[in-house]
Design an enzyme around this catalytic site. Sequence first.
Site, PDB file in Angstrom:
ATOM      1  N   GLY A 182       0.766  -1.237   0.000  1.00 63.95           N
ATOM      2  CA  GLY A 182       0.000   0.000   0.000  1.00 63.95           C
ATOM      3  C   GLY A 182       0.796   1.285   0.000  1.00 63.95           C
ATOM      4  N   GLY A 183       2.122   1.221   0.070  1.00 64.56           N
ATOM      5  CA  GLY A 183       2.917   2.450   0.129  1.00 64.56           C
ATOM      6  C   GLY A 183       2.761   3.311  -1.108  1.00 64.56           C
ATOM      7  N   LYS A 184       2.848   2.692  -2.287  1.00 66.51           N
ATOM      8  CA  LYS A 184       2.724   3.464  -3.521  1.00 66.51           C
ATOM      9  C   LYS A 184       1.289   3.933  -3.729  1.00 66.51           C
ATOM     10  CE  LYS A 184       6.648   1.263  -5.870  1.00 66.51           C
ATOM     11  NZ  LYS A 184       6.976   0.303  -4.794  1.00 66.51           N
ATOM     12  N   ASP A 239       3.306  -2.253 -10.310  1.00 70.59           N
ATOM     13  CA  ASP A 239       4.418  -2.560  -9.402  1.00 70.59           C
ATOM     14  C   ASP A 239       4.329  -4.044  -9.074  1.00 70.59           C
ATOM     15  OD1 ASP A 239       6.617  -1.863  -7.637  1.00 70.59           O
ATOM     16  OD2 ASP A 239       5.208  -2.195  -5.996  1.00 70.59           O
ATOM     17  N   CYS A 294      11.342  -4.076  -7.328  1.00 68.18           N
ATOM     18  CA  CYS A 294      12.434  -3.804  -6.378  1.00 68.18           C
ATOM     19  C   CYS A 294      13.498  -4.887  -6.526  1.00 68.18           C
ATOM     20  CB  CYS A 294      11.928  -3.687  -4.951  1.00 68.18           C
ATOM     21  SG  CYS A 294      10.841  -5.009  -4.416  1.00 68.18           S
TER      22      CYS A 294
END
Length: 368
Positions: A182-184, A239, A294
């Site tokens: 959920g960061g992005k 992502d 990543c």
Amino acid sequence: MAAPVVRSVRKLLKLVDFTSVPRRHRYKKKWATTEPEFPATRLALQNFDMTYSVQFGDLWPSIRVSLLSEQKYGALVNNFAACDNVSAKLEQLSAGDFVNDAISCQEPEPESGLAPTPSPDCSPNLRCFTFSRGDVSRFPPARLGSLGLLDYYLMDAASLLPVLALGLQPGDTVLDLCAAPGGKTLALLQTGCCRRLQKVLHSYVPQDIRDGNQIRVTSWDGRQWGELEGDTYDRVLVDVPCTTDRHSLHEEENNIFQRSRKKERQMLPMLQAQLLAAGLLATKPGGHVVYSTCSLSHLQNEYVVQGAIELLANQYSIQVQVEDLSHFRKLFMGTFCFFPSCQVGELVIPNLMANFGPMYFCKMHRLS
């Protein structure tokens, strides 16, 4: 002083009759059945040493030691909280907003002599604080503000680059195809540009936005999104699941280098290409997609991008153009260390002076 201690220990050992312990109570370590001979973290490092030493050559020893060292974080300011007060607190820690600092440090436009306005292809309103190069200070944990929301979100600051590259505009319809954890997604919402996109959202996003029609969270198979909602979105972030290189070197839990997950790991590039193709199909003609991982692996990065573009051209007659992001490398070179030789897209590589990443991101424009 040591001699009496040694004599006492020897005397005590003579008094202990080890042979009197019944066989059924004796412990014999069963290595093969109780512990893996090679932990997943060690298998990951062996894999990286074999593949990345070839891919990066002389750069690999530096990247390797950085990956094995403590990661740096950034503090993404929560614009839904009392953000001015939060920024002031972060500045008191001698941290700087790397996004706006980079934009303000751009060279003046030659004709007018005025400082340039923020690039229209850079998502607005994002503020993320980092410590300067070589500073390994840590941010304190976020706290609840006066509005009942956490003040900032700690994340790898390089993770913000794919969101910045997306270039959101007010009113854009946005799809975050692989949103967890959920960061992005949170960063996308901070821009204030999204009409559409649950622990992160609950902690950082007001209830009226969560309960309204501005956010829609689903658990559909992302590979089917092109069929479910084709030609729908202005901007799509893909992502994808990847080898998560830094996590794989430090955590046994959910480590994709576990022997039982070998087949899953081998199939990753195919899954990634399917997700990217679905994201491109879900994009409106004229819209934009940013693909990110990543991982340092070119098999999961450039090769996936090239494969998905070829797939859309051959099977759907859809033309996709990769956009040049070299200006991003120039804009943020003061904060991150970039790999200079990507075929397409940009790659942040870990460096002891700027230990963010790895983070690969590539922006594509769907032409038809």
